[in-house]
Design a protein around this motif. Structure first.
Motif, PDB file in Angstrom:
ATOM      1  N   PRO A  92      26.809  44.604   5.370  1.00  0.00           N
ATOM      2  CA  PRO A  92      25.409  44.747   5.776  1.00  0.00           C
ATOM      3  C   PRO A  92      25.263  45.906   6.741  1.00  0.00           C
ATOM      4  N   VAL A  93      24.178  46.649   6.620  1.00  0.00           N
ATOM      5  CA  VAL A  93      23.962  47.795   7.494  1.00  0.00           C
ATOM      6  C   VAL A  93      22.644  47.615   8.226  1.00  0.00           C
ATOM      7  N   SER A  94      22.474  48.408   9.264  1.00  0.00           N
ATOM      8  CA  SER A  94      21.266  48.297  10.061  1.00  0.00           C
ATOM      9  C   SER A  94      20.075  48.852   9.306  1.00  0.00           C
ATOM     10  N   GLN A  95      18.892  48.394   9.658  1.00  0.00           N
ATOM     11  CA  GLN A  95      17.676  48.938   9.092  1.00  0.00           C
ATOM     12  C   GLN A  95      17.390  50.293   9.731  1.00  0.00           C
ATOM     13  N   PRO A  96      16.691  51.195   9.013  1.00  0.00           N
ATOM     14  CA  PRO A  96      16.339  52.481   9.616  1.00  0.00           C
ATOM     15  C   PRO A  96      15.584  52.276  10.921  1.00  0.00           C
ATOM     16  N   VAL A  97      15.946  53.070  11.915  1.00  0.00           N
ATOM     17  CA  VAL A  97      15.305  52.940  13.212  1.00  0.00           C
ATOM     18  C   VAL A  97      14.217  53.993  13.353  1.00  0.00           C
ATOM     19  N   GLU A  98      13.213  53.698  14.172  1.00  0.00           N
ATOM     20  CA  GLU A  98      12.154  54.660  14.430  1.00  0.00           C
ATOM     21  C   GLU A  98      12.734  55.830  15.207  1.00  0.00           C
ATOM     22  N   LEU A  99      12.475  57.031  14.706  1.00  0.00           N
ATOM     23  CA  LEU A  99      13.004  58.201  15.375  1.00  0.00           C
ATOM     24  C   LEU A  99      12.243  58.413  16.682  1.00  0.00           C
ATOM     25  N   SER A 100      12.965  58.500  17.770  1.00  0.00           N
ATOM     26  CA  SER A 100      12.339  58.556  19.091  1.00  0.00           C
ATOM     27  C   SER A 100      12.673  59.869  19.769  1.00  0.00           C
ATOM     28  N   PRO A 101      11.665  60.523  20.365  1.00  0.00           N
ATOM     29  CA  PRO A 101      11.944  61.760  21.100  1.00  0.00           C
ATOM     30  C   PRO A 101      12.498  61.481  22.490  1.00  0.00           C
ATOM     31  N   LYS A 102      12.568  60.214  22.894  1.00  0.00           N
ATOM     32  CA  LYS A 102      13.032  59.892  24.238  1.00  0.00           C
ATOM     33  C   LYS A 102      14.506  60.249  24.399  1.00  0.00           C
ATOM     34  N   PRO A 103      14.885  60.794  25.550  1.00  0.00           N
ATOM     35  CA  PRO A 103      16.300  61.115  25.776  1.00  0.00           C
ATOM     36  C   PRO A 103      17.127  59.849  25.905  1.00  0.00           C
ATOM     37  N   SER A 104      18.382  59.938  25.501  1.00  0.00           N
ATOM     38  CA  SER A 104      19.295  58.811  25.619  1.00  0.00           C
ATOM     39  C   SER A 104      20.069  58.904  26.921  1.00  0.00           C
ATOM     40  N   LEU A 105      20.293  57.751  27.543  1.00  0.00           N
ATOM     41  CA  LEU A 105      21.157  57.707  28.728  1.00  0.00           C
ATOM     42  C   LEU A 105      22.626  57.791  28.340  1.00  0.00           C
ATOM     43  N   ILE A 106      22.934  57.463  27.086  1.00  0.00           N
ATOM     44  CA  ILE A 106      24.311  57.569  26.598  1.00  0.00           C
ATOM     45  C   ILE A 106      24.723  59.040  26.597  1.00  0.00           C
ATOM     46  N   GLY A 107      25.870  59.324  27.143  1.00  0.00           N
ATOM     47  CA  GLY A 107      26.370  60.695  27.158  1.00  0.00           C
ATOM     48  C   GLY A 107      25.998  61.477  28.396  1.00  0.00           C
TER      49      GLY A 107
END
Length: 411
Positions: free
Chosen positions: A16-31
């Motif tokens: 099973p795979v994840s459903q497509p996620v809404e593309l977000s312009p918000k910056p990620s805290l990861i990285g």
């Protein structure tokens, strides 16, 4: 596209795979580094006296607890969580496809949202379970610019570098899927080490040349080895390069991880053909850089990767040349049986011939393990990765499956 939409041999296990996620312009805290995270919080109104504490909280939730939803951060106030949700993300990439080989190797096709005016991009990451450890093979670029003639990834043009977030997200997602964060369980049917950390080792050996994306790779690996977060030992992180000589010394000084060299030939004329970057940085320059690698010792050896190509680089003279080339370098030599892919004209050396090659190198005092091919049936083995943004045509996939069955049988 889901795993059930693609043509895969019946012996594979699409998951099973994840459903497509809404593309977000918000910056990620990861990285983000701690300093970058603190600056981002300050910009959104967090008081100076709270910055250090908030960064510590977020670092723990993201990298120790492995949460991907701000609402799961139980010791963060509701107002703070609402602010974080409004301005940032810690979401994982979309899993387009997940395949599990009959040997337990797991391959993910991951899609990242667009950057700036670009398009969404796709890359592959691979998890290899072994007795007592599990290794995650991470990509650093979308595609590759090096065009190594025996490598499937090299047939895909370079699209762009991955960000530190996108590199780290491969590790976070793998730990999610394998139940490798606290209070998580692995999906049913997963073949993993019986005990200990599921992802105990990472190798920068996926798509792309890591040293052509030095800054993002450096940031990601320093976060991965941070003792207050993901806490992977630098002795368990290996960066593989085809020979970007100017960045090799920097890797040892600034990142401090184990080094692997994608070698594959002991003469410049042959390596020019197999690994074209050799035309820019020939063998003498590459070996000089290896000898100068910071911290090099018998306990901290360089790994030299050598793919075994029938009638190309597998003669006794090549074995002798390899010993001479590496003279004075604390080294281990990984012999890699060539992994076939659709359209290649190369063949793997016969197994008996590979063993004789290994015996000769061993007798000269170098460890030369023969790497057991893993995940060949799902194009997850060394040199086979290629993002499905350039998908195999149906006829190519069927032809490859038929070849694998003919060569290796249904098992």
């Amino acid at each position: 596209m889901s795993a059930t939409d693609v043509i895969t041999p019946s012996r594979l296990k699409p998951m099973p795979v994840s459903q497509p996620v809404e593309l977000s312009p918000k910056p990620s805290l990861i990285g983000m580094t701690r300093e970058e995270m603190g600056a981002a919080l300050k910009e959104k109104g967090v008081a100076d006296k709270q910055i250090k504490m908030r960064v510590s909280q977020l670092w723990n939730w993201i990298y120790v607890r492995g949460v991907s939803d701000f609402d799961a951060m139980a010791n963060v106030s509701k107002d703070m969580r609402e602010m974080l949700k409004a301005h940032f993300t810690i979401a994982r990439p979309e899993i387009v496809e997940e395949q599990v080989s009959n040997d337990g190797t797991r391959k993910w096709l991951l899609r990242f949202p667009p950057r700036g005016a670009g398009r969404p991009v796709e890359i592959e990451a691979v998890y290899i379970p072994e007795e007592g450890r599990g290794t995650l093979c991470i990509s650093s670029q979308v595609g590759c610019s090096l065009t190594c003639s025996f490598c499937h990834t090299g047939t895909q043009r370079l699209v762009r570098n991955l960000t530190a977030e996108e590199i780290l997200s491969q590790l976070l997602l793998a730990r999610d899927r394998l139940g490798d964060f606290p209070d998580r369980e692995a999906p049913q049917g997963t073949i993993m080490p019986a005990e200990g950390r599921k992802v105990s080792n990472i190798v920068m050996m996926g798509m792309g040349e890591p040293l052509y994306n030095f800054d993002s790779v450096k940031t990601a690996l320093l976060i991965a080895s941070d003792g207050d977060g993901l806490s992977l030992s630098k002795r368990r992180i290996t960066l593989s390069t085809s020979g970007v000589v100017p960045e090799i010394y920097r890797t040892g000084e600034e990142i401090g991880v184990m080094l692997a060299i994608s070698l594959h030939a002991v003469r410049d004329d042959l390596r020019d053909m197999l690994v074209p970057i050799n035309k820019k940085y020939p063998l003498k320059e590459l070996m000089d850089a290896c000898r100068a690698y910071p911290g090099l010792s018998n306990a901290r050896r360089i790994t030299f990767e050598y793919v075994m190509l029938k009638g190309v680089n597998d003669s006794l003279e090549d074995a002798k040349g390899l010993i001479q080339l590496l003279k004075g370098i604390p080294a281990k030599i990984n012999l890699i049986p060539f992994n076939p892919w659709p359209g290649t004209n190369y063949q793997c050396s016969d197994w008996e011939h590979i063993e004789k090659f290994a015996d000769f190198i061993n007798s000269a005092g170098y460890a030369s393990p023969i790497r057991t091919p893993r995940g060949r049936d799902i194009l997850a083995a060394c040199g086979q990765l290629k993002s499905e943004s350039e998908r195999m045509r149906k006829t190519e996939r069927l032809a490859f499956e038929a070849m694998m069955i003919a060569n290796h049988g249904e098992d």
